[in-house]
Structures are given as structure tokens and as C-alpha cells.
Design a protein around this motif. Structure first.
Motif, PDB file in Angstrom:
ATOM      1  N   GLN A  27     -22.098 -27.828 -51.664  1.00  0.00           N
ATOM      2  CA  GLN A  27     -21.524 -28.724 -50.672  1.00  0.00           C
ATOM      3  C   GLN A  27     -22.212 -28.082 -49.187  1.00  0.00           C
ATOM      4  O   GLN A  27     -22.208 -26.862 -49.156  1.00  0.00           O
ATOM      5  CB  GLN A  27     -20.111 -28.903 -50.151  1.00  0.00           C
ATOM      6  N   VAL A  28     -22.912 -28.902 -48.360  1.00  0.00           N
ATOM      7  CA  VAL A  28     -23.449 -28.387 -47.194  1.00  0.00           C
ATOM      8  C   VAL A  28     -22.681 -29.131 -45.920  1.00  0.00           C
ATOM      9  O   VAL A  28     -22.383 -30.288 -46.078  1.00  0.00           O
ATOM     10  CB  VAL A  28     -25.006 -28.402 -47.231  1.00  0.00           C
ATOM     11  N   ILE A  29     -22.776 -28.259 -44.848  1.00  0.00           N
ATOM     12  CA  ILE A  29     -22.209 -29.205 -43.691  1.00  0.00           C
ATOM     13  C   ILE A  29     -23.583 -28.747 -42.552  1.00  0.00           C
ATOM     14  O   ILE A  29     -24.064 -27.459 -42.263  1.00  0.00           O
ATOM     15  CB  ILE A  29     -20.933 -28.596 -43.149  1.00  0.00           C
ATOM     16  N   ILE A  30     -23.953 -29.807 -41.916  1.00  0.00           N
ATOM     17  CA  ILE A  30     -25.047 -29.638 -40.863  1.00  0.00           C
ATOM     18  C   ILE A  30     -24.088 -30.069 -39.612  1.00  0.00           C
ATOM     19  O   ILE A  30     -23.650 -31.132 -39.258  1.00  0.00           O
ATOM     20  CB  ILE A  30     -26.078 -30.643 -41.235  1.00  0.00           C
ATOM     21  N   GLU A  31     -24.456 -29.101 -38.601  1.00  0.00           N
ATOM     22  CA  GLU A  31     -23.565 -29.499 -37.209  1.00  0.00           C
ATOM     23  C   GLU A  31     -24.640 -29.204 -36.062  1.00  0.00           C
ATOM     24  O   GLU A  31     -25.721 -28.400 -36.184  1.00  0.00           O
ATOM     25  CB  GLU A  31     -22.825 -27.946 -37.151  1.00  0.00           C
ATOM     26  N   SER A  32     -24.208 -29.829 -34.857  1.00  0.00           N
ATOM     27  CA  SER A  32     -25.042 -29.821 -34.094  1.00  0.00           C
ATOM     28  C   SER A  32     -25.040 -28.409 -33.262  1.00  0.00           C
ATOM     29  O   SER A  32     -23.910 -27.671 -33.588  1.00  0.00           O
ATOM     30  CB  SER A  32     -24.484 -31.041 -32.846  1.00  0.00           C
ATOM     31  N   PHE A  33     -26.001 -28.196 -32.485  1.00  0.00           N
ATOM     32  CA  PHE A  33     -25.948 -26.835 -31.818  1.00  0.00           C
ATOM     33  C   PHE A  33     -25.085 -26.904 -30.441  1.00  0.00           C
ATOM     34  O   PHE A  33     -25.221 -27.840 -29.560  1.00  0.00           O
ATOM     35  CB  PHE A  33     -27.502 -26.536 -31.334  1.00  0.00           C
ATOM     36  N   LEU A  34     -24.342 -26.033 -30.525  1.00  0.00           N
ATOM     37  CA  LEU A  34     -23.410 -25.792 -29.183  1.00  0.00           C
ATOM     38  C   LEU A  34     -23.863 -24.625 -28.224  1.00  0.00           C
ATOM     39  O   LEU A  34     -24.118 -23.530 -28.990  1.00  0.00           O
ATOM     40  CB  LEU A  34     -21.878 -25.578 -29.667  1.00  0.00           C
ATOM     41  N   ASP A  35     -24.422 -24.698 -27.277  1.00  0.00           N
ATOM     42  CA  ASP A  35     -25.187 -23.808 -26.498  1.00  0.00           C
ATOM     43  C   ASP A  35     -24.191 -23.374 -25.279  1.00  0.00           C
ATOM     44  O   ASP A  35     -23.898 -23.726 -24.458  1.00  0.00           O
ATOM     45  CB  ASP A  35     -26.139 -24.397 -25.612  1.00  0.00           C
ATOM     46  N   GLY A  36     -23.451 -22.239 -25.885  1.00  0.00           N
ATOM     47  CA  GLY A  36     -22.492 -21.551 -24.955  1.00  0.00           C
ATOM     48  C   GLY A  36     -22.291 -20.155 -25.594  1.00  0.00           C
ATOM     49  O   GLY A  36     -22.460 -19.725 -26.560  1.00  0.00           O
ATOM     50  N   THR A  37     -20.971 -19.571 -24.970  1.00  0.00           N
ATOM     51  CA  THR A  37     -20.743 -18.203 -25.319  1.00  0.00           C
ATOM     52  C   THR A  37     -19.953 -18.438 -26.446  1.00  0.00           C
ATOM     53  O   THR A  37     -18.830 -19.027 -26.677  1.00  0.00           O
ATOM     54  CB  THR A  37     -19.872 -17.696 -24.160  1.00  0.00           C
ATOM     55  N   GLU A  38     -20.272 -17.263 -27.402  1.00  0.00           N
ATOM     56  CA  GLU A  38     -19.419 -17.380 -28.839  1.00  0.00           C
ATOM     57  C   GLU A  38     -18.325 -16.298 -28.586  1.00  0.00           C
ATOM     58  O   GLU A  38     -18.743 -15.019 -28.268  1.00  0.00           O
ATOM     59  CB  GLU A  38     -20.482 -17.183 -29.854  1.00  0.00           C
ATOM     60  N   VAL A  39     -17.389 -16.437 -29.191  1.00  0.00           N
ATOM     61  CA  VAL A  39     -15.999 -15.631 -29.244  1.00  0.00           C
ATOM     62  C   VAL A  39     -15.511 -15.445 -30.490  1.00  0.00           C
ATOM     63  O   VAL A  39     -15.422 -16.622 -31.268  1.00  0.00           O
ATOM     64  CB  VAL A  39     -15.004 -15.744 -28.252  1.00  0.00           C
ATOM     65  N   SER A  40     -14.803 -14.460 -31.061  1.00  0.00           N
ATOM     66  CA  SER A  40     -14.007 -14.423 -32.142  1.00  0.00           C
ATOM     67  C   SER A  40     -12.704 -14.008 -31.642  1.00  0.00           C
ATOM     68  O   SER A  40     -12.440 -13.149 -30.922  1.00  0.00           O
ATOM     69  CB  SER A  40     -14.672 -13.257 -33.070  1.00  0.00           C
ATOM     70  N   VAL A  41     -11.701 -14.631 -32.351  1.00  0.00           N
ATOM     71  CA  VAL A  41     -10.164 -14.406 -31.668  1.00  0.00           C
ATOM     72  C   VAL A  41      -9.391 -14.240 -33.099  1.00  0.00           C
ATOM     73  O   VAL A  41      -9.302 -14.984 -34.089  1.00  0.00           O
ATOM     74  CB  VAL A  41      -9.638 -15.681 -31.191  1.00  0.00           C
ATOM     75  N   GLY A  42      -8.973 -13.003 -33.245  1.00  0.00           N
ATOM     76  CA  GLY A  42      -7.908 -12.457 -34.271  1.00  0.00           C
ATOM     77  C   GLY A  42      -6.742 -13.187 -33.886  1.00  0.00           C
ATOM     78  O   GLY A  42      -6.025 -12.880 -32.710  1.00  0.00           O
ATOM     79  N   VAL A  43      -5.954 -13.679 -34.868  1.00  0.00           N
ATOM     80  CA  VAL A  43      -4.402 -14.101 -34.854  1.00  0.00           C
ATOM     81  C   VAL A  43      -3.845 -13.420 -36.121  1.00  0.00           C
ATOM     82  O   VAL A  43      -4.249 -13.793 -37.248  1.00  0.00           O
ATOM     83  CB  VAL A  43      -4.253 -15.448 -34.809  1.00  0.00           C
ATOM     84  N   ILE A  44      -2.743 -12.814 -35.884  1.00  0.00           N
ATOM     85  CA  ILE A  44      -2.096 -12.028 -36.880  1.00  0.00           C
ATOM     86  C   ILE A  44      -0.608 -12.371 -36.734  1.00  0.00           C
ATOM     87  O   ILE A  44      -0.129 -12.705 -35.785  1.00  0.00           O
ATOM     88  CB  ILE A  44      -2.349 -10.588 -36.873  1.00  0.00           C
ATOM     89  N   THR A  45       0.328 -11.972 -37.937  1.00  0.00           N
ATOM     90  CA  THR A  45       1.624 -11.953 -37.733  1.00  0.00           C
ATOM     91  C   THR A  45       2.160 -10.482 -37.792  1.00  0.00           C
ATOM     92  O   THR A  45       1.749  -9.796 -38.630  1.00  0.00           O
ATOM     93  CB  THR A  45       2.502 -12.478 -38.823  1.00  0.00           C
ATOM     94  N   HIS A  46       2.526  -9.880 -36.461  1.00  0.00           N
ATOM     95  CA  HIS A  46       2.838  -8.462 -36.506  1.00  0.00           C
ATOM     96  C   HIS A  46       4.160  -8.321 -35.949  1.00  0.00           C
ATOM     97  O   HIS A  46       4.390  -8.795 -34.909  1.00  0.00           O
ATOM     98  CB  HIS A  46       1.704  -7.950 -35.591  1.00  0.00           C
ATOM     99  N   ASN A  47       4.869  -7.579 -36.670  1.00  0.00           N
ATOM    100  CA  ASN A  47       6.585  -7.029 -36.410  1.00  0.00           C
ATOM    101  C   ASN A  47       7.063  -8.352 -36.344  1.00  0.00           C
ATOM    102  O   ASN A  47       7.869  -8.642 -35.276  1.00  0.00           O
ATOM    103  CB  ASN A  47       6.336  -6.549 -35.109  1.00  0.00           C
ATOM    104  N   GLY A  48       6.906  -9.443 -37.146  1.00  0.00           N
ATOM    105  CA  GLY A  48       7.398 -10.664 -37.177  1.00  0.00           C
ATOM    106  C   GLY A  48       6.817 -11.689 -36.195  1.00  0.00           C
ATOM    107  O   GLY A  48       7.695 -12.810 -36.083  1.00  0.00           O
ATOM    108  N   GLU A  49       6.082 -11.326 -35.360  1.00  0.00           N
ATOM    109  CA  GLU A  49       5.749 -12.252 -34.472  1.00  0.00           C
ATOM    110  C   GLU A  49       4.227 -12.872 -34.556  1.00  0.00           C
ATOM    111  O   GLU A  49       3.348 -11.742 -34.959  1.00  0.00           O
ATOM    112  CB  GLU A  49       5.748 -11.720 -32.945  1.00  0.00           C
ATOM    113  N   VAL A  50       3.657 -14.041 -34.230  1.00  0.00           N
ATOM    114  CA  VAL A  50       2.398 -14.351 -34.236  1.00  0.00           C
ATOM    115  C   VAL A  50       1.777 -13.741 -32.997  1.00  0.00           C
ATOM    116  O   VAL A  50       2.241 -13.957 -31.783  1.00  0.00           O
ATOM    117  CB  VAL A  50       2.303 -15.974 -34.198  1.00  0.00           C
ATOM    118  N   THR A  51       0.632 -13.175 -33.181  1.00  0.00           N
ATOM    119  CA  THR A  51       0.004 -12.275 -31.940  1.00  0.00           C
ATOM    120  C   THR A  51      -1.434 -12.711 -31.927  1.00  0.00           C
ATOM    121  O   THR A  51      -2.131 -12.482 -33.016  1.00  0.00           O
ATOM    122  CB  THR A  51       0.369 -10.902 -32.567  1.00  0.00           C
ATOM    123  N   VAL A  52      -1.853 -12.941 -30.647  1.00  0.00           N
ATOM    124  CA  VAL A  52      -3.182 -13.087 -30.426  1.00  0.00           C
ATOM    125  C   VAL A  52      -3.762 -11.892 -29.908  1.00  0.00           C
ATOM    126  O   VAL A  52      -3.332 -11.304 -29.046  1.00  0.00           O
ATOM    127  CB  VAL A  52      -3.565 -14.398 -29.468  1.00  0.00           C
TER     128      VAL A  52
END
Length: 324
Positions: A191-216
Motif C-alpha cells: 500500500q502507498v500513500i501520496i501526500e501533498s508537500f507541506l512547507d513549514g517547520t517540522e517538529v516531533s512530539v513525544g507523549v507518554i504515560t509517566h507516573n500515571g499521568e499523560v505527559t507531553v
């Protein structure tokens, strides 16, 4: 009494070697005062326990146990460090859930959903989650290059739908390049997905459950030396990964809110890392990873470090949450 922890690594995909590195880092940093740790290598050919002297012992798939010294060892929890199939797409999650063994990753359905980029984006669009315009293609279907360009424009990205670490991804500038890019993507997935180009700042965001709480976790800005954040940029030093990201207060608030919304809405667990590109102040979702890289250089451990969470604490928290 110490808990027996199986650290699974390897897998069936192109990410095998990256997974081995992640698994070995988990093995290195898990608290040996609390846990007996066992490296379990899973491949298409065999499932084995690898001891400290690199001697191999088979895994009994009937109950996921090992017998290295005559006595059978069962596991209290599985730490999942497999990127790609079968550790990120729900297959092993379903297996462990059937056996009643806690594991550190998402449940089987959520893992399968997030691993399939097309299904993930289709599920989140009705919730108003912004993303690129996309075109879907399956192996064996006729390729209508004019229709593709009309829908997504140029440049565009051709991606293997169920793959990670930027395997099977190409940035296409000309219509004539589409056929080769699609052929390369089909080497990774049907399977392939072809996507339009988004011209902007790229970021990566970790979200975890830590000490019983959802943490960004603190946000990472991706600045690739290559044309996009490809395999070289990710693993061969061809990028800057800046944490915390150099983004505005509004951008940070928007992406933190959206990343947590996705985590909660999809019912995710454990460690996740989502990728976004900003158009103005609006983050557009690219993908969600539910078994992200866990080497000392990987993005999520970097983010945890900036948040003051050591690898030992991070990995221990994942097991505690799984056992909770």
C-alpha cells in the motif's frame, strides 16, 4: 522479588537493526535491582533468548517462555522495542494479550491503526485534525499520474503506507519521477500513500504515560540537511534535532494540545512520538509512532532528558505503567 522482563527486539522489517540497538539500550538501563532482564530476538527465522555470552536459547511460542538452564522462565512483563512489524502493527500485541502478559506498548487495535498511515489519518480527520491532502494506491492498481498530480500537486511525497524510519519514502518534483518513487515504495509495502508537500517547520512530539499521568515531552524541531527528514537525516547525522524547538508560544501550545488530544482520543498507551509540520501556527499531523526509537540518540529519549527524566526512570516507568 524481582520481576522477569522480556525485552523484545528485531522484527521482520527493514528496521531490524535499529530495533536491536533500541532493545540493547533498554537492556543496558533497566534497573537490575528491580528486574531480571532477558533479551529476546524475534525474526522471521526464529525467536530466541540471547544470554550475556550471546548463547541462544529457543522461545516456546505456546506460552512465551524460555528454559535456558532446565527451569522454565515465564515473564511478568514484555518491554517492546520492535519497530515495524510484528511489534508495532498489533500482531505481537494481540499475541501477548491472548496470553495475558502485560506489555509496554499500545493494545493491538491501536497499534494496527497508528501503524497504517492511511487509516490513522482517515480516523482523525473527522475530529478536525489537520493533515496533508492524500492519494491512496495499492499494488496492482493502475497508476494515473495526471490524477495524482491534480489531487496532491507537486512536489509531493510518495510513502510506503506501513513502514517506518523513512524507508520507502521519496520526494517527487516532476510527474515523470512518480513511477520510480511508487515502485520504490512498493518494495516496502503493498500500500502507498501520496501526500501533498507541506512547507513549514517540522517538529516531533513525544507523549507518554509517566507516573500515571499523560505527559507531553519537550518538543523537538527537525532541521534536515537533506531534502527532507529521510533515513540519512535520522540515523547518519544529516540533521539538527533541536530540543526545545525554536517555535512560537502559540505554535507550542497548539501542537502540545493536539498531540495530547490524539493520544487520548485514540486511547494510546506507553511511549508515542508524533510528527507534525506547521503551516502558520497550525500543526498538521504526518504520523504517529507507537514504538519509537529508544537509543541514547533517539528523539524521545532526548526529549525525556530535557524534561529531567533519565533513561533508567523512563524505562522503569514504562514497565510500571504496563503492570499497573
Amino acid at each position: 522479588m524481582k520481576k522477569n522482563i522480556a525485552i523484545i527486539m528485531g522484527g521482520h522489517s527493514s528496521e531490524y537493526n535499529i530495533s536491536i540497538k533500541s532493545g540493547n539500550v533498554v537492556h543496558k538501563f533497566l534497573d537490575t535491582q528491580k528486574y531480571n532482564t532477558y533479551r529476546i530476538i524475534i525474526s522471521r527465522e526464529k525467536w530466541i533468548y540471547l544470554d550475556a555470552s550471546n548463547q541462544e536459547f529457543p522461545v516456546d511460542k505456546a506460552d512465551f517462555s524460555i528454559q535456558p538452564n532446565g527451569a522454565k522462565i515465564h515473564f511478568d512483563c514484555v518491554f517492546n522495542a520492535i519497530h515495524g512489524t510484528p511489534g508495532e502493527d498489533g500482531l505481537l500485541q494481540a499475541y501477548f494479550e491472548l496470553l495475558g502478559i502485560p506489555h509496554t506498548s499500545c493494545n493491538h487495535y491501536e497499534s494496527a491503526l497508528t501503524f497504517n498511515k492511511r487509516d490513522l489519518l482517515s480516523t482523525l480527520k473527522p475530529y478536525g485534525v489537520p493533515c496533508a491532502t492524500s492519494y491512496y494506491l495499492n499494488k496492482g492498481q493502475a497508476v494515473d499520474e495526471a490524477a495524482i498530480v491534480e489531487k496532491v500537486g507537486l512536489p509531493c511525497f510518495v510513502k510506503a503506507n506501513r513502514s517506518g524510519s523513512s524507508y520507502g519514502i521519496s520526494k517527487v518534483y516532476q510527474k515523470e519521477e512518480l513511477a520510480g518513487a511508487i515502485e520504490m515504495a512498493f518494495k516496502e509495502d503493498s500500500q502507498v500513500i501520496i501526500e501533498s508537500f507541506l512547507d513549514g517547520t517540522e517538529v516531533s512530539v513525544g507523549v507518554i504515560t509517566h507516573n500515571g499521568e499523560v505527559t507531553v515531552l519537550p518538543i523537538t524541531e527537525i532541521v534536515s540537511e537533506n531534502d527532507f527528514f529521510d533515513f540519512e537525516a535520522k540515523y547518519m547525522g544529516k540533521s539538527q534535532e533541536i530540543t526545545p524547538a525554536r517555535i512560537s508560544t502559540a505554535q507550542e501550545a497548539n501542537v502540545r494540545k493536539l498531540a495530547e488530544f490524539i493520544y487520548r482520543t485514540l486511547g494510546l498507551k506507553g511511549f508515542t512520538r508524533s510528527e507534525f509540520i506547521f503551516i502558520g501556527d497550525v500543526p498538521h499531523l504526518l504520523e504517529v509512532n507507537t514504538t519509537p526509537g529508544l537509543t541514547e540518540e533517539s528523539l524521545l529519549p532526548q526529549q525525556a532528558g530535557v524534561a529531567g527524566i533519565s533513561l533508567k526512570t523512563l524505562f522503569d516507568s514504562a514497565i510500571e505503567e504496563a503492570l499497573r
